[in-house]
Motif scaffolding. Sequence first.
Motif, short mmCIF file in Angstrom:
data_model
loop_
_atom_site.label_atom_id
_atom_site.label_comp_id
_atom_site.label_asym_id
_atom_site.label_seq_id
_atom_site.Cartn_x
_atom_site.Cartn_y
_atom_site.Cartn_z
N PHE A 8 -1.60 -13.51 35.80
CA PHE A 8 -0.58 -14.53 36.05
C PHE A 8 -1.03 -15.89 35.51
CE2 PHE A 8 1.07 -17.85 38.95
CZ PHE A 8 2.42 -17.75 38.64
N PHE A 9 -2.26 -16.27 35.83
CA PHE A 9 -2.77 -17.56 35.34
C PHE A 9 -2.96 -17.55 33.82
CE2 PHE A 9 -4.32 -18.07 39.81
CZ PHE A 9 -3.46 -19.10 40.12
N THR A 10 -3.27 -16.40 33.25
CA THR A 10 -3.40 -16.30 31.79
C THR A 10 -2.05 -16.50 31.12
OG1 THR A 10 -5.28 -14.83 32.04
CG2 THR A 10 -4.18 -14.83 29.91
N LEU A 11 -1.01 -15.92 31.68
CA LEU A 11 0.34 -16.14 31.12
C LEU A 11 0.73 -17.61 31.18
CD1 LEU A 11 2.45 -13.11 32.38
CD2 LEU A 11 1.95 -13.74 30.02
N ILE A 12 0.44 -18.25 32.29
CA ILE A 12 0.73 -19.69 32.41
C ILE A 12 -0.07 -20.47 31.38
CG2 ILE A 12 0.45 -21.71 33.91
CD1 ILE A 12 1.13 -19.89 36.27
N SER A 13 -1.33 -20.12 31.19
CA SER A 13 -2.17 -20.81 30.21
C SER A 13 -1.68 -20.59 28.79
CB SER A 13 -3.62 -20.34 30.32
OG SER A 13 -4.12 -20.61 31.59
N LEU A 14 -1.25 -19.36 28.46
CA LEU A 14 -0.72 -19.11 27.12
C LEU A 14 0.52 -19.95 26.84
CD1 LEU A 14 -1.08 -15.27 26.52
CD2 LEU A 14 -1.80 -17.08 24.99
N VAL A 15 1.39 -20.02 27.81
CA VAL A 15 2.60 -20.83 27.63
C VAL A 15 2.23 -22.31 27.52
CG1 VAL A 15 4.72 -21.59 28.78
CG2 VAL A 15 4.12 -19.17 28.76
N THR A 16 1.32 -22.76 28.36
CA THR A 16 0.93 -24.18 28.35
C THR A 16 0.24 -24.56 27.05
OG1 THR A 16 0.62 -24.04 30.73
CG2 THR A 16 -0.33 -25.93 29.64
N VAL A 17 -0.64 -23.72 26.55
CA VAL A 17 -1.35 -24.02 25.30
C VAL A 17 -0.37 -24.15 24.15
CG1 VAL A 17 -2.88 -22.97 23.58
CG2 VAL A 17 -3.60 -23.13 25.94
N ASN A 18 0.63 -23.32 24.13
CA ASN A 18 1.57 -23.34 23.01
C ASN A 18 2.65 -24.40 23.16
OD1 ASN A 18 0.38 -21.29 21.41
ND2 ASN A 18 1.07 -19.81 22.93
N ILE A 19 2.74 -25.06 24.31
CA ILE A 19 3.69 -26.16 24.48
C ILE A 19 3.14 -27.45 23.88
CG2 ILE A 19 4.71 -27.68 26.22
CD1 ILE A 19 5.26 -25.25 27.92
N PHE A 20 1.84 -27.67 24.07
CA PHE A 20 1.22 -28.90 23.59
C PHE A 20 1.08 -28.90 22.07
CE2 PHE A 20 -0.69 -28.94 27.94
CZ PHE A 20 -0.13 -30.14 28.36
N SER A 21 1.09 -30.09 21.51
CA SER A 21 0.84 -30.23 20.07
C SER A 21 -0.67 -30.13 19.83
CB SER A 21 1.37 -31.57 19.57
OG SER A 21 0.59 -32.62 20.09
N PRO A 22 -1.08 -29.84 18.59
CA PRO A 22 -2.52 -29.76 18.31
C PRO A 22 -3.28 -31.05 18.62
CG PRO A 22 -1.27 -28.77 16.53
CD PRO A 22 -0.28 -29.41 17.45
N ASP A 23 -2.65 -32.20 18.38
CA ASP A 23 -3.33 -33.47 18.67
C ASP A 23 -3.54 -33.65 20.18
OD1 ASP A 23 -3.39 -34.06 15.98
OD2 ASP A 23 -1.45 -35.09 16.04
N GLU A 24 -2.53 -33.28 20.97
CA GLU A 24 -2.68 -33.39 22.43
C GLU A 24 -3.76 -32.45 22.96
OE1 GLU A 24 1.89 -34.60 23.67
OE2 GLU A 24 1.33 -32.48 23.51
#
Length: 187
Positions: A53-69
């Motif tokens: 569950f936390f890995t799915l949240i992390s995958l979504v969160t990582v791909n929401i941010f821009s590379p600079d962020e």
Amino acid sequence: FSIYSCFAPMKQGSLLNCTSEMPPFKLIYVKPASISIYLLLIFMLIYGVVIGFFTLISLVTVNIFSPDELAQLYLVDDSDAGKLIVFLNTSLAFTLFSCIAFVLAGVWVKNFQRRGVMLALLVTLIGLVFETVLVFIFPEFLSSGLIAPGRGGGIVEGVFSSLFCGLIWAIPLMVANNGLDESKLFG
């Protein structure tokens, strides 16, 4: 021949040995299955569901941010931001794969199938190899080991954690009456 004929003289006070006169048979004592299977099941399902569950949240969160962020968040140079995204997505995807495999192993262990324990051991071994490869591909992200800094510290931590997890998964195989069937992982 009647079994009562052996006990009839006992009523009159004489002893009689009926072992030679009775048909041979074997006693089989069946004990309940070991509790270690249920503990293993709980560990597998908690790891698979909660960490998944936390890995799915992390995958979504990582791909929401821009590379600079992400570079600012992880304190990485902007030139390494692309490499950081590849590292995070690769490690999180493998973690999700291992969580799914542990849930499947837990279902198999719940049904007293030996292949569930074997799958957990195999995923732990693959995780060790994967972590070792990541230490060499992305040393700048995995070089701060708890035991010792650098690649060696990360590898030593991976070996000890995999060994500890492997011993936990192997507990039902070391118990005399584990209740597992003879199913094989491949076959």
